[in-house]
Scaffold this motif. Structure first.
Motif, mmCIF file in Angstrom:
data_model
loop_
_atom_site.group_PDB
_atom_site.id
_atom_site.type_symbol
_atom_site.label_atom_id
_atom_site.label_comp_id
_atom_site.label_asym_id
_atom_site.label_seq_id
_atom_site.Cartn_x
_atom_site.Cartn_y
_atom_site.Cartn_z
ATOM 1 N N GLN A 1 0.828 -1.201 0.000
ATOM 2 C CA GLN A 1 0.000 0.000 0.000
ATOM 3 C C GLN A 1 0.867 1.257 0.000
ATOM 4 O O GLN A 1 0.585 2.219 -0.721
ATOM 5 C CB GLN A 1 -0.928 0.018 1.214
ATOM 6 C CG GLN A 1 -2.063 -0.961 1.116
ATOM 7 C CD GLN A 1 -2.886 -1.002 2.401
ATOM 8 O OE1 GLN A 1 -2.365 -0.816 3.503
ATOM 9 N NE2 GLN A 1 -4.173 -1.257 2.252
ATOM 10 N N GLU A 2 1.922 1.248 0.793
ATOM 11 C CA GLU A 2 2.823 2.402 0.868
ATOM 12 C C GLU A 2 3.498 2.648 -0.488
ATOM 13 O O GLU A 2 3.557 3.787 -0.963
ATOM 14 C CB GLU A 2 3.882 2.160 1.944
ATOM 15 C CG GLU A 2 4.829 3.311 2.147
ATOM 16 C CD GLU A 2 5.854 3.038 3.236
ATOM 17 O OE1 GLU A 2 6.986 3.522 3.086
ATOM 18 O OE2 GLU A 2 5.520 2.340 4.215
ATOM 19 N N ARG B 1 3.712 5.663 -5.749
ATOM 20 C CA ARG B 1 3.581 5.680 -7.205
ATOM 21 C C ARG B 1 2.426 6.577 -7.637
ATOM 22 O O ARG B 1 2.531 7.301 -8.631
ATOM 23 C CB ARG B 1 3.368 4.266 -7.745
ATOM 24 C CG ARG B 1 4.587 3.409 -7.727
ATOM 25 C CD ARG B 1 5.662 3.859 -8.694
ATOM 26 N NE ARG B 1 5.185 3.800 -10.065
ATOM 27 C CZ ARG B 1 5.505 4.661 -11.013
ATOM 28 N NH1 ARG B 1 6.312 5.647 -10.763
ATOM 29 N NH2 ARG B 1 5.031 4.534 -12.228
ATOM 30 N N ILE B 2 1.320 6.536 -6.904
ATOM 31 C CA ILE B 2 0.174 7.375 -7.246
ATOM 32 C C ILE B 2 0.555 8.846 -7.122
ATOM 33 O O ILE B 2 0.195 9.661 -7.972
ATOM 34 C CB ILE B 2 -1.040 7.020 -6.355
ATOM 35 C CG1 ILE B 2 -1.591 5.655 -6.774
ATOM 36 C CG2 ILE B 2 -2.114 8.094 -6.425
ATOM 37 C CD1 ILE B 2 -2.620 5.077 -5.820
ATOM 38 N N MET B 3 1.324 9.179 -6.095
ATOM 39 C CA MET B 3 1.743 10.569 -5.916
ATOM 40 C C MET B 3 2.684 10.990 -7.045
ATOM 41 O O MET B 3 2.668 12.145 -7.468
ATOM 42 C CB MET B 3 2.399 10.759 -4.548
ATOM 43 C CG MET B 3 1.388 10.660 -3.427
ATOM 44 S SD MET B 3 1.967 10.834 -1.707
ATOM 45 C CE MET B 3 3.684 10.980 -1.764
ATOM 46 N N GLU B 4 3.490 10.063 -7.563
ATOM 47 C CA GLU B 4 4.394 10.370 -8.662
ATOM 48 C C GLU B 4 3.649 10.568 -9.979
ATOM 49 O O GLU B 4 4.144 11.250 -10.876
ATOM 50 C CB GLU B 4 5.423 9.248 -8.832
ATOM 51 C CG GLU B 4 6.425 9.176 -7.704
ATOM 52 C CD GLU B 4 7.312 7.944 -7.794
ATOM 53 O OE1 GLU B 4 7.132 7.137 -8.731
ATOM 54 O OE2 GLU B 4 8.177 7.794 -6.930
ATOM 55 N N GLU C 1 4.496 12.873 -13.288
ATOM 56 C CA GLU C 1 4.819 12.234 -14.567
ATOM 57 C C GLU C 1 3.855 12.608 -15.685
ATOM 58 O O GLU C 1 4.270 12.781 -16.824
ATOM 59 C CB GLU C 1 4.813 10.713 -14.412
ATOM 60 C CG GLU C 1 5.986 10.176 -13.637
ATOM 61 C CD GLU C 1 5.924 8.668 -13.488
ATOM 62 O OE1 GLU C 1 5.275 8.005 -14.324
ATOM 63 O OE2 GLU C 1 6.515 8.159 -12.532
ATOM 64 N N ILE C 2 2.582 12.707 -15.387
ATOM 65 C CA ILE C 2 1.614 12.915 -16.466
ATOM 66 C C ILE C 2 0.860 14.232 -16.353
ATOM 67 O O ILE C 2 -0.112 14.435 -17.044
ATOM 68 C CB ILE C 2 0.613 11.737 -16.551
ATOM 69 C CG1 ILE C 2 -0.195 11.619 -15.271
ATOM 70 C CG2 ILE C 2 1.312 10.442 -16.868
ATOM 71 C CD1 ILE C 2 -1.314 10.601 -15.372
ATOM 72 N N HIS C 3 1.345 15.123 -15.528
ATOM 73 C CA HIS C 3 0.682 16.414 -15.355
ATOM 74 C C HIS C 3 0.786 17.239 -16.635
ATOM 75 O O HIS C 3 1.819 17.283 -17.294
ATOM 76 C CB HIS C 3 1.316 17.189 -14.204
ATOM 77 C CG HIS C 3 0.721 18.530 -14.010
ATOM 78 N ND1 HIS C 3 -0.457 18.724 -13.346
ATOM 79 C CD2 HIS C 3 1.125 19.754 -14.430
ATOM 80 C CE1 HIS C 3 -0.754 20.013 -13.358
ATOM 81 N NE2 HIS C 3 0.183 20.661 -13.996
ATOM 82 N N GLU C 4 -0.301 17.871 -16.980
ATOM 83 C CA GLU C 4 -0.335 18.787 -18.119
ATOM 84 C C GLU C 4 -0.787 20.148 -17.612
ATOM 85 O O GLU C 4 -1.784 20.254 -16.908
ATOM 86 C CB GLU C 4 -1.326 18.295 -19.183
ATOM 87 C CG GLU C 4 -0.828 17.123 -19.987
ATOM 88 C CD GLU C 4 0.309 17.504 -20.929
ATOM 89 O OE1 GLU C 4 0.352 18.655 -21.404
ATOM 90 O OE2 GLU C 4 1.148 16.632 -21.170
ATOM 91 N N ASP C 5 -0.026 21.170 -17.957
ATOM 92 C CA ASP C 5 -0.438 22.521 -17.593
ATOM 93 C C ASP C 5 -1.699 22.877 -18.371
ATOM 94 O O ASP C 5 -1.840 22.541 -19.553
ATOM 95 C CB ASP C 5 0.672 23.531 -17.911
ATOM 96 C CG ASP C 5 1.863 23.350 -16.985
ATOM 97 O OD1 ASP C 5 1.664 22.908 -15.840
ATOM 98 O OD2 ASP C 5 2.985 23.649 -17.423
ATOM 99 N N GLU C 6 -2.578 23.580 -17.719
ATOM 100 C CA GLU C 6 -3.864 23.944 -18.329
ATOM 101 C C GLU C 6 -3.774 25.293 -19.031
ATOM 102 O O GLU C 6 -2.929 26.120 -18.704
ATOM 103 C CB GLU C 6 -4.941 23.987 -17.235
ATOM 104 C CG GLU C 6 -5.099 22.648 -16.538
ATOM 105 C CD GLU C 6 -5.946 22.738 -15.280
ATOM 106 O OE1 GLU C 6 -6.241 23.855 -14.815
ATOM 107 O OE2 GLU C 6 -6.290 21.672 -14.762
#
Length: 90
Positions: A58-59, A64-67, A71-76
């Protein structure tokens, strides 16, 4: 949740327990006693190990979820900014 071993894993564990008693304790333990000891450990200690493993998974998944945000953030609302940068580059 009961922890079950495959027949082969159980047989291998019993052989290992018998060997441990023979080599580490200089004692002989029979097949039935070794199987009973294995059953006791699985029932008594197995859940502790299982729960710890689940907590570790779980940890790691949470990390990984926080990463993912990074990793896949797109500026709006980037259309006009990109267009202005392209115009300055001409």
């Amino acid at each position: 949740m009961a922890i079950e071993l495959s027949k082969q894993a159980r047989a291998d564990a019993i052989v290992s327990i018998e060997r441990w008693f023979r080599e580490e304790r200089d004692e002989k333990i029979g097949n039935i006693a070794a199987g009973a000891l294995l059953g006791f450990f699985l029932e008594e200690l197995g859940p502790v190990v299982f729960n710890q493993a689940v907590a570790q998974v779980q940890e790691r998944l949470q990390m990984r979820i926080m990463e993912l945000d990074i990793e896949i953030h797109e500026d709006e609302f980037q259309y006009w900014r990109r267009r202005e940068r392209a115009a300055r580059g001409r």
